[in-house]
Design a protein around this motif. Structure first.
Motif, short mmCIF file in Angstrom:
data_model
loop_
_atom_site.label_atom_id
_atom_site.label_comp_id
_atom_site.label_asym_id
_atom_site.label_seq_id
_atom_site.Cartn_x
_atom_site.Cartn_y
_atom_site.Cartn_z
N TYR B 86 -12.24 23.06 23.63
CA TYR B 86 -12.10 21.81 22.90
C TYR B 86 -12.67 20.63 23.69
CZ TYR B 86 -10.26 18.68 19.39
OH TYR B 86 -10.17 17.75 18.39
N ILE B 87 -12.39 20.62 25.00
CA ILE B 87 -12.93 19.55 25.85
C ILE B 87 -14.46 19.54 25.77
CG2 ILE B 87 -13.28 18.83 28.25
CD1 ILE B 87 -10.42 19.77 28.82
N LEU B 88 -15.05 20.73 25.79
CA LEU B 88 -16.51 20.83 25.84
C LEU B 88 -17.17 20.48 24.52
CD1 LEU B 88 -16.97 24.14 27.86
CD2 LEU B 88 -17.30 21.83 28.69
N THR B 89 -16.48 20.79 23.40
CA THR B 89 -17.20 20.75 22.12
C THR B 89 -16.72 19.71 21.13
OG1 THR B 89 -15.74 22.41 21.17
CG2 THR B 89 -17.70 23.21 22.30
N SER B 90 -15.58 19.06 21.40
CA SER B 90 -15.05 18.18 20.36
C SER B 90 -15.75 16.85 20.34
CB SER B 90 -13.56 17.96 20.60
OG SER B 90 -13.40 17.25 21.81
N GLY B 91 -16.36 16.46 21.45
CA GLY B 91 -16.99 15.15 21.49
C GLY B 91 -16.01 14.04 21.82
N TYR B 92 -14.74 14.38 22.10
CA TYR B 92 -13.76 13.37 22.50
C TYR B 92 -14.12 12.77 23.85
CZ TYR B 92 -9.90 13.22 19.19
OH TYR B 92 -9.11 12.97 18.11
N VAL B 93 -14.57 13.68 24.73
CA VAL B 93 -14.85 13.23 26.09
C VAL B 93 -16.26 12.64 26.13
CG1 VAL B 93 -14.92 13.90 28.50
CG2 VAL B 93 -13.43 15.13 26.89
N ALA B 98 -22.38 17.32 32.77
CA ALA B 98 -21.72 17.40 34.08
C ALA B 98 -20.31 16.84 33.97
CB ALA B 98 -22.52 16.63 35.12
N VAL B 99 -20.15 15.75 33.27
CA VAL B 99 -18.82 15.14 33.10
C VAL B 99 -17.90 16.10 32.35
CG1 VAL B 99 -17.54 13.23 32.10
CG2 VAL B 99 -19.78 12.83 33.14
N LEU B 100 -18.45 16.70 31.28
CA LEU B 100 -17.65 17.63 30.48
C LEU B 100 -17.16 18.80 31.34
CD1 LEU B 100 -19.66 17.84 27.14
CD2 LEU B 100 -17.48 16.72 27.56
N ILE B 101 -18.10 19.35 32.11
CA ILE B 101 -17.75 20.50 32.92
C ILE B 101 -16.72 20.11 33.99
CG2 ILE B 101 -18.68 22.12 34.63
CD1 ILE B 101 -21.15 22.35 32.81
N ALA B 102 -16.93 18.94 34.59
CA ALA B 102 -15.98 18.46 35.60
C ALA B 102 -14.61 18.27 34.97
CB ALA B 102 -16.48 17.16 36.21
N CYS B 103 -14.58 17.70 33.76
CA CYS B 103 -13.30 17.50 33.08
C CYS B 103 -12.61 18.83 32.83
CB CYS B 103 -13.51 16.80 31.73
SG CYS B 103 -13.65 15.04 31.91
N ALA B 104 -13.39 19.84 32.40
CA ALA B 104 -12.81 21.15 32.11
C ALA B 104 -12.21 21.75 33.37
CB ALA B 104 -13.87 22.08 31.52
N LEU B 105 -12.93 21.61 34.50
CA LEU B 105 -12.43 22.15 35.76
C LEU B 105 -11.15 21.43 36.19
CD1 LEU B 105 -15.79 22.67 37.67
CD2 LEU B 105 -14.23 24.43 36.83
N LEU B 106 -11.16 20.10 36.03
CA LEU B 106 -9.99 19.31 36.38
C LEU B 106 -8.79 19.72 35.53
CD1 LEU B 106 -9.48 16.93 38.32
CD2 LEU B 106 -9.60 15.44 36.31
N PHE B 107 -9.08 19.93 34.25
CA PHE B 107 -8.03 20.38 33.33
C PHE B 107 -7.44 21.72 33.80
CE2 PHE B 107 -7.49 23.36 29.72
CZ PHE B 107 -6.34 22.83 29.16
N GLY B 108 -8.33 22.63 34.16
CA GLY B 108 -7.87 23.94 34.62
C GLY B 108 -7.02 23.82 35.87
N ALA B 109 -7.48 23.01 36.83
CA ALA B 109 -6.73 22.84 38.08
C ALA B 109 -5.35 22.26 37.80
CB ALA B 109 -7.51 21.95 39.03
N VAL B 219 -3.14 30.13 44.50
CA VAL B 219 -3.50 31.26 43.64
C VAL B 219 -3.47 30.86 42.17
CG1 VAL B 219 -2.61 33.46 42.79
CG2 VAL B 219 -2.92 33.12 45.22
N HIS B 220 -2.45 30.08 41.79
CA HIS B 220 -2.38 29.70 40.38
C HIS B 220 -3.49 28.72 39.99
CE1 HIS B 220 0.79 31.78 38.24
NE2 HIS B 220 1.36 31.92 39.42
N VAL B 221 -3.81 27.83 40.90
CA VAL B 221 -4.93 26.92 40.60
C VAL B 221 -6.22 27.75 40.48
CG1 VAL B 221 -6.37 25.09 41.54
CG2 VAL B 221 -3.89 24.89 41.64
N ALA B 222 -6.42 28.67 41.43
CA ALA B 222 -7.62 29.50 41.37
C ALA B 222 -7.64 30.30 40.08
CB ALA B 222 -7.65 30.45 42.57
N SER B 223 -6.50 30.86 39.71
CA SER B 223 -6.43 31.67 38.50
C SER B 223 -6.83 30.85 37.27
CB SER B 223 -5.01 32.21 38.37
OG SER B 223 -4.78 32.68 37.09
N SER B 224 -6.29 29.63 37.17
CA SER B 224 -6.65 28.79 36.03
C SER B 224 -8.14 28.45 36.05
CB SER B 224 -5.83 27.51 36.03
OG SER B 224 -4.49 27.81 35.73
N LEU B 225 -8.69 28.24 37.26
CA LEU B 225 -10.11 27.91 37.34
C LEU B 225 -10.97 29.09 36.89
CD1 LEU B 225 -10.31 25.78 40.60
CD2 LEU B 225 -10.52 25.03 38.23
#
Lengths: 524, 319
Positions: B86-93, B98-109, B219-225
């Motif tokens: 949703y972060i990548l494709t909704s257009g909200y962000v 690069a920003v989208l991908i960074a946001c997705a990673l931050l979300f996962g962490a 481990v949990h942060v890595a797992s989510s990433l």
């Protein structure tokens, strides 16, 4: 295989009754471990029969066979002269064998009467007949002269009272054989006297009481016959009146004590500090304790079970967060640091903690010896760095500790208790710590390995290290420690040099809180 | 002498064979099955496609196996994947790729941190925490997508998902590029040794002075990433956002880790076994589809695999 004749000349003792229980050629194996080797032993009616021996000598295993917990791998148990198969605890109960365990097995939410008749409640019209239950409970209590309310919840009873319910359970089903496994571990003086009266009344009633205990005082006070076990074998059974404390101990240990323990250290009072404990309150409601551990010293914390020794050593080790107080570590180079109460900080500082339950809190059983010891070598490394295991040092250590294993790759779970304990201590030796906090250094360890572990700890202290230990075996404190602190209700009530301490002086302080009489003359 | 040495070598070989993850034998059986009944599946082209299809699961499995090695579990993968999609494709962000991908990673962490917080601080069960987290995220994404439906995927991810380098799809290469360093690192590093120790006995790990809490967080942060990376690949394949993305990720990754020989409570288990299992599962689902067996049989099979694998391993650890 067995020669029953070897028993008869010393099994009769001072007890009057006929044979009630006979073990004949009983062997018990657990996997590759032989816990009992060809044991033959007779218990008589109207006798209080002590079964003694060091930890791991096989006395509990022997009693577990009688209680139906385990079944013998070979040999036969006779009850009233007939061979019996005790397939489970229930079968043993039905055969008239009642066990009072160290850990009590009452259900805390049920009443005394309900626990007493658990699983065989008196019924009327298909319903539990509560008034009959209460009535019968009262009559049982009257028989053993115990004053207990059948409607009290067992969870509200003291441990002594719970034991009485356990005993009453046996009396209620007309048991003839009673097994007491370390019954006094958690009892105070008056409670022990009450237990003594109960045991004596069971004896007068013509029952056989097997009594397992480490406490020599009680063994000589309660028992008429004493059997000694060692390394899974039956060493001797003799009337208590023919044994002295010293002969009993040497039978248990299998050699005289002065060869069993290493030489004592020579710690001068001005030796440098290793750990300074100031006003430590380990758990809420406990009194503050202050003491010091010096380099070169083995210091023992002793007392009756559950008096707070465990909490003190665990608070020093950072295993529990103390309420208040300070633990200061003095390194060999003279720097001193206050210790944060966390196992990570304690290990980093250079203090190794050896917990009493090595299987659940100490070792990584499915992992190799190398991994178990290697963990200690990494205590100062960053988790991102490469794991370095100093293999030559590891091999040398295993050799010097005389660990019997196929190699450093062997899984720790395949080792014997003694070798596991050496691996656990070895973890910290390999890690280069200079202080060891050891709970029960030789619990469940065979006699040979015990002596080796003592030597290991002494060598560690001689080398400029320091050891703080707890143990439930007084002989261990007396033989190994340079100094003994007696704990009673969380307080340090007495301090005595190990060289002059005896079981009596320790027990007197542990029971009454009286300070060591010779203390005034001894160095602090 | 020679005789006993021979025999011990034989028994050692036997030990090694029985200690191998189920996934190895399973893959072999499936390949034989396919050879007999659906040889078309074994054509290099289709095999390559199946490996490509296995890549997102394979990446998620790395994370899941990390969790299971410290006796934890991560069932929030589905929610994370949906969130990422949703972060990548909704257009909200607002902002570029690069920003989208960074946001997705931050979300996962953040999700990983939250999972770890509840597990370490509140001592909650990892099953409950991560399951709830997954459901929560799923719900939030569905609620949001009522206002704005997901749209097109970033071009970079589409490129990764769909292009090939000299005939080899890019996705599996990324999978291996993540897998191999992780495996190497776990074998060599202090962290890897600590993880094995925690898996073997968490209480002892804590008492010994291993930084247990920190490792659970890590481990949990890595797992989510890894779940985020897995979602990148999934979004790239589809080319657009979807509310269906990653629905099976948690369960399939769990099945793969078990089949791959990571055993609860033994500290054993490599990274290769679960990777093979990820391929095996994907191959199995393709085989089932080719037999005309649809979604229901797939679900039943998933359940059965997890049950059988768990039973097999608990039986082995007892002996």
């Amino acid at each position: 295989m067995t020669d029953p004749g070897t028993l008869d000349h010393h099994a009769s003792g001072s007890s009057a009754g006929g044979e009630m229980v006979r073990f004949e050629g009983v062997t018990k194996r657990f996997g590759a471990n032989v816990a009992l080797k060809d044991v033959s032993l007779v218990g008589h009616a109207g006798s209080v029969h002590a079964v003694t021996g060091e930890n791991g000598a096989g006395k509990s295993t022997l009693m577990n066979l009688l209680a139906g917990v385990h079944q013998p791998s070979a040999g036969t148990i006779y009850l009233h002269g007939k061979p019996v198969v005790l397939a489970g605890p229930r079968a043993a109960q039905q055969a008239g064998i009642s066990t009072v365990y160290q850990e009590l097995t009452l259900l805390p939410n049920l009443t005394v009467a309900e626990n007493l008749y658990l699983g065989r409640e008196p019924r009327r019209l298909g319903m539990v007949d509560r008034s009959a239950m209460r009535r019968e409970a009262r009559s049982v209590f009257a028989r053993i002269e115990v004053d207990l309310d059948p409607d009290a919840h067992c969870g509200d009873l003291t441990i002594a009272q719970q034991q009485m319910v356990e005993i009453a359970k046996g009396v209620a089903v007309d048991a003839r054989v009673f097994i007491f496994d370390e019954p006094t571990a958690a009892l105070n003086g008056p409670e022990i006297e009450k237990l003594e009266r109960l045991i004596m009344s069971l004896k007068r009633g013509g029952n056989l009481v097997f009594y397992i205990s480490h406490r020599l005082d009680e063994i000589f006070r309660f028992c008429d016959t004493i059997s000694v076990m060692k390394d899974g074998s039956h060493v001797a059974t003799q009337p208590a009146s023919e044994l002295t404390r010293d002969t009993l101990v040497s039978l248990m240990v299998g050699r005289s004590l002065d060869r069993f323990f290493p030489h004592r250290g020579t710690v001068r009072p001005e030796a440098p500090l290793a750990i300074d404990v100031r006003g430590l309150v380990p758990v809420a409601g406990a009194p503050a304790v202050t003491f010091a551990l010096r380099r070169g010293e083995i210091l023992g914390l002793t007392g009756l079970e559950g008096q707070g020794q465990r909490e003190i050593i665990r608070a020093v080790a950072g295993q529990i967060a103390p309420v208040s107080g300070e633990v200061v570590h003095h390194a060999k180079d003279g720097t001193s640091t206050g210790l944060a109460p966390s196992p990570v900080a304690v290990a980093r500082t250079g203090i190794g903690f050896v917990p009493e339950d090595r299987k659940s809190e100490g070792l990584f059983l499915p992992l190799a010896i190398e991994r178990n010891i290697g963990i200690g070598m990494m205590r100062r490394s960053s988790i991102w760095s490469r794991a370095r295991i100093d293999r030559p040092r590891l091999t040398g250590l295993l050799e010097s500790m005389n660990v019997r294993a196929t190699g450093p790759q062997q899984e720790v779970q395949a080792l014997s208790g003694g070798n596991q304990q050496k691996v656990l201590i070895g973890r910290w030796l390999a890690a280069g710590v200079d202080i060891l906090l050891v709970e029960e250094p030789t619990r469940g360890v065979d006699v040979g390995a015990k002596s080796e572990i003592y030597t290991l700890l002494r060598a560690f202290a001689d080398d400029g290290g320091a050891v703080l230990m707890t143990s439930s075996e007084l002989s261990e404190h007396i033989g190994l420690c340079d100094r003994i602190l007696v704990v009673r209700e969380g307080r340090l009530v007495a301090e005595m040099p190990g060289a002059v301490a005896t079981e009596e002086t320790i027990m007197t302080s542990a029971l009454t809180g009286a300070p060591f009489r010779a203390h005034a003359g001894a160095a602090a | 002498m020679l005789d006993t040495a021979d025999r011990s070598r034989g028994s050692r070989l036997l030990n090694v064979a029985t200690a191998l993850p189920i996934a190895y034998a399973g893959t072999l059986i499936l390949l034989i099955c396919a050879y007999m009944f659906r040889p078309a599946l074994l054509s290099p082209l289709l095999l390559m496609l199946i490996i490509r299809q296995a890549a997102p699961l394979g990446v998620a499995v790395i994370g899941q196996s990390l969790c299971m090695r410290i006796l934890s579990i991560d069932l929030s993968f589905g929610g994370v994947a949906m969130g990422v999609s949703y972060i990548l494709t909704s257009g909200y962000v607002p902002g570029g790729e690069a920003v989208l991908i960074a946001c997705a990673l931050l979300f996962g962490a953040t999700v990983g941190l939250a999972n770890a917080f509840f597990i370490v601080r509140l001592r909650a069960s990892s099953v409950i925490v991560t399951l709830a987290m997954g459901l929560l995220l799923t719900g939030i994404v569905i609620a949001f997508s009522q206002f704005r439906a997901p749209g097109d995927a970033p071009a970079l991810l589409k490129y990764i998902g769909q292009s090939r380098i000299s005939g080899v799809p890019l996705a599996p290469l990324i999978w291996f590029a993540l897998l191999i360093p992780v495996a190497w690192f776990l074998k060599r590093s202090v962290l890897g040794h600590y993880i094995d120790a925690i898996g073997a006995n968490p209480r002892a790990a804590l008492a010994t002075g291993i930084p247990y809490g920190g490792i659970v967080v890590l481990v949990h942060v890595a797992s989510s990433l890894f779940a985020v990376f897995s979602a990148f690949l999934l979004v790239g394949f589809v080319g657009m956002g979807s509310l269906d993305i990653g629905r099976d990720l948690a369960l399939n990754s769990l099945a793969a880790v078990i089949l791959g020989g990571v055993t609860f409570g033994s500290g054993r288990g490599g990274v290769l076994g679960p990777a093979v299992a990820a391929f095996m599962l994907t191959f199995l689902f393709n085989l089932l589809t080719s037999f005309g067996l649809g979604e229901p049989s797939k679900l039943m099979l998933q359940g059965a695999i997890i049950a059988v694998a768990a039973i097999a391993y608990s039986a082995r650890t007892k002996t």
